[in-house]
Design a protein around this motif. Structure first.
Motif, PDB file in Angstrom:
ATOM      1  N   ILE A 120       0.825  -1.207   0.000  1.00  0.00           N
ATOM      2  CA  ILE A 120       0.000   0.000   0.000  1.00  0.00           C
ATOM      3  C   ILE A 120       0.859   1.256   0.000  1.00  0.00           C
ATOM      4  O   ILE A 120       0.567   2.223  -0.709  1.00  0.00           O
ATOM      5  CB  ILE A 120      -0.939  -0.003   1.228  1.00  0.00           C
ATOM      6  CG1 ILE A 120      -1.893  -1.197   1.138  1.00  0.00           C
ATOM      7  CG2 ILE A 120      -1.731   1.300   1.323  1.00  0.00           C
ATOM      8  CD1 ILE A 120      -2.733  -1.401   2.376  1.00  0.00           C
ATOM      9  N   VAL A 121       1.931   1.244   0.788  1.00  0.00           N
ATOM     10  CA  VAL A 121       2.825   2.400   0.879  1.00  0.00           C
ATOM     11  C   VAL A 121       4.017   2.142  -0.041  1.00  0.00           C
ATOM     12  O   VAL A 121       4.836   1.266   0.234  1.00  0.00           O
ATOM     13  CB  VAL A 121       3.300   2.612   2.331  1.00  0.00           C
ATOM     14  CG1 VAL A 121       4.167   3.869   2.420  1.00  0.00           C
ATOM     15  CG2 VAL A 121       2.106   2.715   3.272  1.00  0.00           C
ATOM     16  N   PRO A 122       4.132   2.859  -1.141  1.00  0.00           N
ATOM     17  CA  PRO A 122       5.093   2.495  -2.196  1.00  0.00           C
ATOM     18  C   PRO A 122       6.560   2.615  -1.803  1.00  0.00           C
ATOM     19  O   PRO A 122       7.362   1.754  -2.154  1.00  0.00           O
ATOM     20  CB  PRO A 122       4.740   3.450  -3.337  1.00  0.00           C
ATOM     21  CG  PRO A 122       4.018   4.589  -2.697  1.00  0.00           C
ATOM     22  CD  PRO A 122       3.293   4.013  -1.528  1.00  0.00           C
ATOM     23  N   ARG A 123       6.935   3.664  -1.107  1.00  0.00           N
ATOM     24  CA  ARG A 123       8.353   3.848  -0.775  1.00  0.00           C
ATOM     25  C   ARG A 123       8.587   3.352   0.655  1.00  0.00           C
ATOM     26  O   ARG A 123       8.575   4.122   1.597  1.00  0.00           O
ATOM     27  CB  ARG A 123       8.756   5.313  -0.927  1.00  0.00           C
ATOM     28  CG  ARG A 123       8.783   5.792  -2.371  1.00  0.00           C
ATOM     29  CD  ARG A 123       9.377   7.182  -2.528  1.00  0.00           C
ATOM     30  NE  ARG A 123       8.555   8.209  -1.931  1.00  0.00           N
ATOM     31  CZ  ARG A 123       8.857   8.869  -0.824  1.00  0.00           C
ATOM     32  NH1 ARG A 123       9.976   8.592  -0.155  1.00  0.00           N
ATOM     33  NH2 ARG A 123       8.036   9.795  -0.353  1.00  0.00           N
ATOM     34  N   SER A 124       8.812   2.050   0.763  1.00  0.00           N
ATOM     35  CA  SER A 124       8.965   1.428   2.076  1.00  0.00           C
ATOM     36  C   SER A 124      10.332   0.771   2.209  1.00  0.00           C
ATOM     37  O   SER A 124      10.987   0.428   1.218  1.00  0.00           O
ATOM     38  CB  SER A 124       7.879   0.371   2.297  1.00  0.00           C
ATOM     39  OG  SER A 124       6.604   0.966   2.400  1.00  0.00           O
ATOM     40  N   VAL A 125      10.719   0.589   3.466  1.00  0.00           N
ATOM     41  CA  VAL A 125      11.985  -0.056   3.819  1.00  0.00           C
ATOM     42  C   VAL A 125      11.699  -1.157   4.832  1.00  0.00           C
ATOM     43  O   VAL A 125      10.889  -0.977   5.742  1.00  0.00           O
ATOM     44  CB  VAL A 125      12.976   0.980   4.399  1.00  0.00           C
ATOM     45  CG1 VAL A 125      14.135   0.286   5.109  1.00  0.00           C
ATOM     46  CG2 VAL A 125      13.494   1.901   3.301  1.00  0.00           C
TER      47      VAL A 125
END
Length: 473
Positions: A120-125
């Motif tokens: 859902i959250v595109p820029r994730s780590v």
């Protein structure tokens, strides 16, 4: 109308194995000054209820999937699929142990329709986390080193170095300004297993998390993003010191069963008539083959002799299973009860004799909010719902066993020896600390509530059908 985002990014610190009482004591004594100043002062500190089994992996599901582990078909760090075992002699999906290389299969074991927060959250780590479906190639910062760090953490006395490596990776990743960063710190859990939950090395691991918050704040101030960053610190489970190990495998063997178990899955690979799958060492799924084969799950009533034999053991606290009417049936030396979710979505709870949890004033009909509120401060918070959700998994055992304080259910094949355990239903294992730098709307919280709350605060819609509730309203 969709609410605007309250924060541009979130850093989620998973303090694996952190006990709520130890965390709170260190806070009250002033040993966690960074957490106090930058998270709790204008935010929230409280306790949250994790899940059953209270063990790494399944207990990550609430944070990353918004679902209880049973409803993700992720019933333990070890499980056995009786239907696949009956139909296919060789299959990757007949059993699982996420301790080791099979941990890479966790993302394939959860239903595709359940969305991870990374999807859902595109820029994730993601750092030192197996449950990472949807993360980009570059976002999984420990994709190739995770097994090395896990082995180093588990088999050496150098987990502090693993935590420091995770910290460095996190701080460096903040330069990329991820929208969501999920980092696991293993020190508290690992050192608790090696020693006990109050050992100096364990306490140092708590303090290392406070130091990490200080470094995060420093980095965010430099980048100018501190006020725009949601910071969450919590745990998946607590631990209690273990003084005695119950040989569940030997117990089943002595009853005449040919038991399928890890790590020696080839001993009875083709002719097993029982399976024993231990998680966190203080809970276990037991599967029993019926006269009609493996396909059908055995009802609680059919296994009454085994239930009673288990409860005669001083190490066993609670035994649960599904009865002939599809309801969860729970038995302990204190009594017996039946619980289920009715057609209106209410939790029904009826005692047969005494009460297996020692509850005194629990209503017979409750909403999910009410069962949490009524049981929150008991020795078994949220236990009826947690047993219901776990037994909903097709991969759950015919019987689920929870150990007593001071005991676990695995006497063999645990190297190094575990001197602390988790996975059980009682409060020391299932109550966890929660710190977040914003005000929350509820006093009684489950860890599964953090998924919709984080997504809302970041400005994302959360999927329908999740188990948690939004605490940001």
């Amino acid at each position: 109308m969709k609410k605007p985002a309250s924060f541009k990014s979130c850093i989620f610190i998973m303090a694996d194995g952190a006990r709520a009482d130890v965390f709170e004591e260190l806070l009250n004594r002033g040993y966690m000054s960074n957490i106090s100043e930058y998270i709790i002062k204008d935010g929230t500190y409280g306790k949250a209820i994790s899940v059953f089994p209270s063990t790494t992996g399944p207990a990550y599901a609430p944070f990353l999937l918004g679902k209880f582990p049973g409803r993700c078909n992720l019933p333990g760090i070890r499980w056995f699929d009786r239907r696949v075992y009956a139909r296919k002699l060789f299959s990757l999906y007949r059993s699982r142990s996420y301790v080791g290389l099979e941990g890479f299969l966790m993302n394939y074991d959860i239903p595709k329709e359940i969305k991870t927060i990374f999807e859902i959250v595109p820029r994730s780590v993601s750092i030192l986390n197996e449950l990472s479906r949807g993360i980009s190639f570059g976002g999984d910062k420990t994709r190739f080193l995770r097994i090395y760090y896990k082995i180093k953490s588990h088999f050496t006395d150098r987990c502090d170095e693993v935590d420091l490596a995770a910290r460095d990776i996190l701080i460096n990743s903040l330069k990329q300004r991820p929208q969501f960063a999920y980092v696991v710190f293993l020190g508290i859990d690992t050192y608790s297993h090696l020693y006990h939950p109050f050992h100096n090395k364990v306490l140092e691991s708590y303090l290392r998390i406070d130091e990490t918050v200080g470094l995060i704040v420093k980095a965010l101030k430099t980048q100018g993003g501190l006020d725009e960053t949601l910071i969450v610190i919590t745990s998946d489970h607590g631990l209690t010191q273990t003084h005695s190990h119950f040989d569940m495998l030997g117990f089943l063997d002595n009853l005449g069963f040919k038991t399928f178990y890890y790590p020696n899955i080839f001993k009875h690979y083709a002719d097993a008539n029982a399976a024993n799958m231990v998680s966190g060492n203080a809970m276990s799924h037991i599967y029993i083959k019926g006269q009609d084969g493996w396909e059908r799950k055995r009802a609680f009533e059919e296994l009454s002799e085994l239930v009673d034999a288990l409860l005669e053991r001083p190490e066993v606290d609670i035994v649960a299973g599904v009865d002939e009417m599809g309801r969860a049936r729970i038995k302990s030396e204190k009594g017996e009860a039946i619980t289920w979710i009715d057609d209106e979505g209410y939790i029904r709870y009826e005692t047969v004799s005494g009460d297996p949890f020692g509850y005194t004033t629990l209503p017979s009909k409750m909403s999910t909010d009410e069962i949490l509120r009524y049981s929150f401060y008991s020795n078994y918070p949220d236990a009826p719902l947690q047993i219901i959700q776990l037994l909903e998994s097709p991969r759950s055992g015919d019987l689920v066993v929870s150990a007593k304080h001071g005991f676990d259910l695995r006497a063999r094949h645990e190297k190094p020896e575990h001197r602390s355990s988790h996975g059980a239903l009682f409060k020391e294992h299932i109550v966890v600390p929660l710190c977040i730098n914003t005000r929350l709307s509820r006093e009684f919280i489950r860890t599964v509530d953090l998924y919709p709350t984080i997504l809302t605060l970041l400005g994302f819609d959360f999927p329908h059908g999740i188990d948690g509730v939004n605490l940001a309203d």
